[in-house]
Design a protein around this motif. Structure first.
Motif, PDB file in Angstrom:
ATOM      1  N   ALA A  14      15.934  46.705  43.691  1.00  0.00           N
ATOM      2  CA  ALA A  14      17.022  47.169  44.551  1.00  0.00           C
ATOM      3  C   ALA A  14      18.306  46.402  44.246  1.00  0.00           C
ATOM      4  O   ALA A  14      19.401  46.970  44.166  1.00  0.00           O
ATOM      5  CB  ALA A  14      16.637  46.999  46.017  1.00  0.00           C
ATOM      6  N   ILE A  17      19.820  47.686  41.010  1.00  0.00           N
ATOM      7  CA  ILE A  17      20.561  48.934  41.140  1.00  0.00           C
ATOM      8  C   ILE A  17      21.936  48.680  41.756  1.00  0.00           C
ATOM      9  O   ILE A  17      22.958  49.184  41.290  1.00  0.00           O
ATOM     10  CB  ILE A  17      19.774  49.943  42.001  1.00  0.00           C
ATOM     11  CG1 ILE A  17      18.574  50.501  41.200  1.00  0.00           C
ATOM     12  CG2 ILE A  17      20.669  51.100  42.440  1.00  0.00           C
ATOM     13  CD1 ILE A  17      18.981  51.385  40.036  1.00  0.00           C
ATOM     14  N   ARG A 236       7.872  60.362  43.211  1.00  0.00           N
ATOM     15  CA  ARG A 236       9.185  59.838  42.834  1.00  0.00           C
ATOM     16  C   ARG A 236       9.372  59.927  41.323  1.00  0.00           C
ATOM     17  O   ARG A 236       8.427  59.755  40.560  1.00  0.00           O
ATOM     18  CB  ARG A 236       9.334  58.393  43.309  1.00  0.00           C
ATOM     19  CG  ARG A 236       9.176  58.246  44.825  1.00  0.00           C
ATOM     20  CD  ARG A 236       9.157  56.799  45.264  1.00  0.00           C
ATOM     21  NE  ARG A 236       8.120  56.024  44.597  1.00  0.00           N
ATOM     22  CZ  ARG A 236       7.783  54.781  44.944  1.00  0.00           C
ATOM     23  NH1 ARG A 236       8.414  54.183  45.923  1.00  0.00           N
ATOM     24  NH2 ARG A 236       6.827  54.142  44.281  1.00  0.00           N
ATOM     25  N   LEU A 240      14.610  59.381  35.247  1.00  0.00           N
ATOM     26  CA  LEU A 240      15.668  59.613  36.224  1.00  0.00           C
ATOM     27  C   LEU A 240      16.411  60.919  35.946  1.00  0.00           C
ATOM     28  O   LEU A 240      16.453  61.394  34.806  1.00  0.00           O
ATOM     29  CB  LEU A 240      16.636  58.439  36.246  1.00  0.00           C
ATOM     30  CG  LEU A 240      16.273  57.305  37.226  1.00  0.00           C
ATOM     31  CD1 LEU A 240      14.941  56.680  36.884  1.00  0.00           C
ATOM     32  CD2 LEU A 240      17.375  56.253  37.270  1.00  0.00           C
ATOM     33  N   VAL A 245      23.913  57.091  37.416  1.00  0.00           N
ATOM     34  CA  VAL A 245      23.109  56.340  38.369  1.00  0.00           C
ATOM     35  C   VAL A 245      23.808  56.202  39.716  1.00  0.00           C
ATOM     36  O   VAL A 245      23.189  56.334  40.769  1.00  0.00           O
ATOM     37  CB  VAL A 245      22.758  54.945  37.810  1.00  0.00           C
ATOM     38  CG1 VAL A 245      22.015  54.130  38.860  1.00  0.00           C
ATOM     39  CG2 VAL A 245      21.905  55.074  36.557  1.00  0.00           C
ATOM     40  N   VAL A 249      22.449  57.002  43.517  1.00  0.00           N
ATOM     41  CA  VAL A 249      22.364  55.951  44.528  1.00  0.00           C
ATOM     42  C   VAL A 249      23.121  56.342  45.796  1.00  0.00           C
ATOM     43  O   VAL A 249      22.634  56.151  46.913  1.00  0.00           O
ATOM     44  CB  VAL A 249      22.912  54.621  43.978  1.00  0.00           C
ATOM     45  CG1 VAL A 249      23.023  53.581  45.090  1.00  0.00           C
ATOM     46  CG2 VAL A 249      21.997  54.101  42.866  1.00  0.00           C
ATOM     47  N   CYS A 270      16.740  65.294  44.688  1.00  0.00           N
ATOM     48  CA  CYS A 270      16.762  63.828  44.645  1.00  0.00           C
ATOM     49  C   CYS A 270      18.115  63.374  45.167  1.00  0.00           C
ATOM     50  O   CYS A 270      19.121  63.521  44.489  1.00  0.00           O
ATOM     51  CB  CYS A 270      16.548  63.341  43.216  1.00  0.00           C
ATOM     52  SG  CYS A 270      16.586  61.552  43.022  1.00  0.00           S
ATOM     53  N   SER A 272      18.752  60.221  46.831  1.00  0.00           N
ATOM     54  CA  SER A 272      18.965  58.781  46.996  1.00  0.00           C
ATOM     55  C   SER A 272      17.953  58.027  46.147  1.00  0.00           C
ATOM     56  O   SER A 272      17.098  58.633  45.495  1.00  0.00           O
ATOM     57  CB  SER A 272      18.815  58.376  48.468  1.00  0.00           C
ATOM     58  OG  SER A 272      17.452  58.457  48.860  1.00  0.00           O
ATOM     59  N   VAL A 273      18.028  56.704  46.193  1.00  0.00           N
ATOM     60  CA  VAL A 273      17.083  55.889  45.422  1.00  0.00           C
ATOM     61  C   VAL A 273      15.661  56.038  45.949  1.00  0.00           C
ATOM     62  O   VAL A 273      14.706  55.631  45.274  1.00  0.00           O
ATOM     63  CB  VAL A 273      17.488  54.400  45.442  1.00  0.00           C
ATOM     64  CG1 VAL A 273      18.773  54.191  44.679  1.00  0.00           C
ATOM     65  CG2 VAL A 273      17.612  53.878  46.863  1.00  0.00           C
ATOM     66  N   ASP A 274      15.492  56.610  47.145  1.00  0.00           N
ATOM     67  CA  ASP A 274      14.156  56.780  47.707  1.00  0.00           C
ATOM     68  C   ASP A 274      13.294  57.712  46.870  1.00  0.00           C
ATOM     69  O   ASP A 274      12.066  57.688  46.973  1.00  0.00           O
ATOM     70  CB  ASP A 274      14.243  57.327  49.142  1.00  0.00           C
ATOM     71  CG  ASP A 274      14.864  56.322  50.101  1.00  0.00           C
ATOM     72  OD1 ASP A 274      14.794  55.113  49.806  1.00  0.00           O
ATOM     73  OD2 ASP A 274      15.415  56.747  51.128  1.00  0.00           O
ATOM     74  N   LEU A 276      13.348  57.711  43.559  1.00  0.00           N
ATOM     75  CA  LEU A 276      13.178  57.114  42.237  1.00  0.00           C
ATOM     76  C   LEU A 276      12.000  56.150  42.239  1.00  0.00           C
ATOM     77  O   LEU A 276      11.820  55.375  43.182  1.00  0.00           O
ATOM     78  CB  LEU A 276      14.451  56.369  41.824  1.00  0.00           C
ATOM     79  CG  LEU A 276      15.750  57.178  41.866  1.00  0.00           C
ATOM     80  CD1 LEU A 276      16.909  56.320  41.389  1.00  0.00           C
ATOM     81  CD2 LEU A 276      15.626  58.444  41.030  1.00  0.00           C
TER      82      LEU A 276
END
Length: 326
Positions: A14, A17, A236, A240, A245, A249, A270, A272-274, A276
């Motif tokens: 985290a 990122i 997930r 990507l 990126v 995010v 997709c 958010s980072v949730d 990924l």
């Protein structure tokens, strides 16, 4: 204890990122020309108790052209050093870089022709020297060690292709249905053999177009191949999305790439980072100034995996396979 270790790695990722995004946004474009690629000579000294990616032979080839060859330097000098075989395919040969000269015109409009010629070249010269064959773009970054961990649980004798999962049009169309695209696509040995020896006899296979990934998948499915769902066990993405990126995010992809929503219909958007994976494989649209940063951060991550004795044998793709007209 495993839960604590996993939490630590997730937190580190985290931070990685957030750092990447802040660096990306704050670093002025006027400074780009002054950035020099930093070499991390000690990356190869990172040795895990269970050697990461051991036993998987991966050939990586990158498509480029004389006018954009300078963009391929960053991939060449970072992550591609860790491929077992690294090739650079261009319209002309450059012995100094070096590149393989293919008998194909330069330009994005001839991308499918170049992909076809590159696959034929790899099949003719390197078929028995690798188990998996990956095509990537100059602006892609691939975590080779993590990819190999996933590939350990794949069978190179199965005609499969891996990448970022998408969906196109109606299933009845030649290019309709499930496909993979984005930063990188990976073929098993059997998939490469079927594409070159059987699929390319079809005039529709990799006809002149810039949508080469879509056409590779359509061609493979016609000869009994499969598109594999490469999301992890939690649904997930490991490869990507083909977006910046920071847009992922901050959940801005609806604004910058509304077309992407339709292509993800069966898989869900997709935002958010949730969505990924904790163990990402490939990043797309990486700026040249960020290749060394990513290399550095992944080196730290591998050292943490080593120091915490985290077992990566659990890494597996979702594994759902899609065939013709599904």
């Amino acid at each position: 204890m495993f839960t604590v270790k996993r939490l630590i790695v997730c937190l580190v990722y985290a931070v990685f990122i957030i750092w990447l995004v802040r660096f990306w946004n704050s670093y002025g474009s006027e400074k780009i020309s002054t950035v020099k690629l930093r070499q991390f000579e000690n990356f190869e000294s990172v040795t895990l108790k269970r050697e990461t990616g051991a036993g998987v032979r991966l050939l990586c080839f990158l498509l480029t052209d004389p006018l954009i060859l300078h963009k391929a330097v960053y991939a060449r000098d970072t992550w591609m050093k860790r491929c077992d075989i690294a090739l650079f395919m261009s319209s002309t040969e450059d012995k100094q870089f070096p590149t393989v000269g293919l008998n194909v015109s330069a330009g994005r409009q001839f991308l499918s022709d170049k992909t076809k010629a590159a696959l034929q070249y790899v099949h003719e010269h390197y078929l028995d020297e690798a188990d998996f064959f990956m095509k990537a773009d100059p602006d892609s970054y691939v975590a080779v060690e993590i990819l190999k961990e996933y590939l350990k649980n794949c069978n190179t004798s199965d005609p499969e292709i891996y990448g970022h999962n998408m969906y196109s049009g109606t299933p009845s169309a030649y290019t309709g249905g499930h496909f993979v695209a984005g930063a990188a696509v990976v073929l098993t040995k059997e998939a490469l053999v079927r594409l070159v020896t059987r699929g390319m006899s079809d005039p529709r296979c990799l006809r002149d177009s810039f949508a080469d990934d879509l056409l590779v998948c359509a061609c493979l499915i016609e000869v009994g191949g499969y598109i594999v769902d490469t999301r992890d066990q939690f649904g997930r993405d490991t490869f990507l999305p083909p977006l910046n990126v920071d847009d992922i995010v901050y959940g801005k992809y609806n604004e910058v790439a509304p077309w992407y929503i339709d292509y993800r219909a069966p898989y869900g958007s997709c935002s958010s980072v949730d969505c990924l994976s904790d163990h990402p494989i490939a990043f797309h649209y990486v700026h040249e100034r960020d290749f060394s940063l990513l290399d550095y951060l992944f080196r730290i991550r591998l050292r943490l995996i080593q120091q915490l004795s985290i077992d990566l044998t659990h890494l597996r793709f979702n594994g759902t396979r899609y065939a013709k007209n599904v």
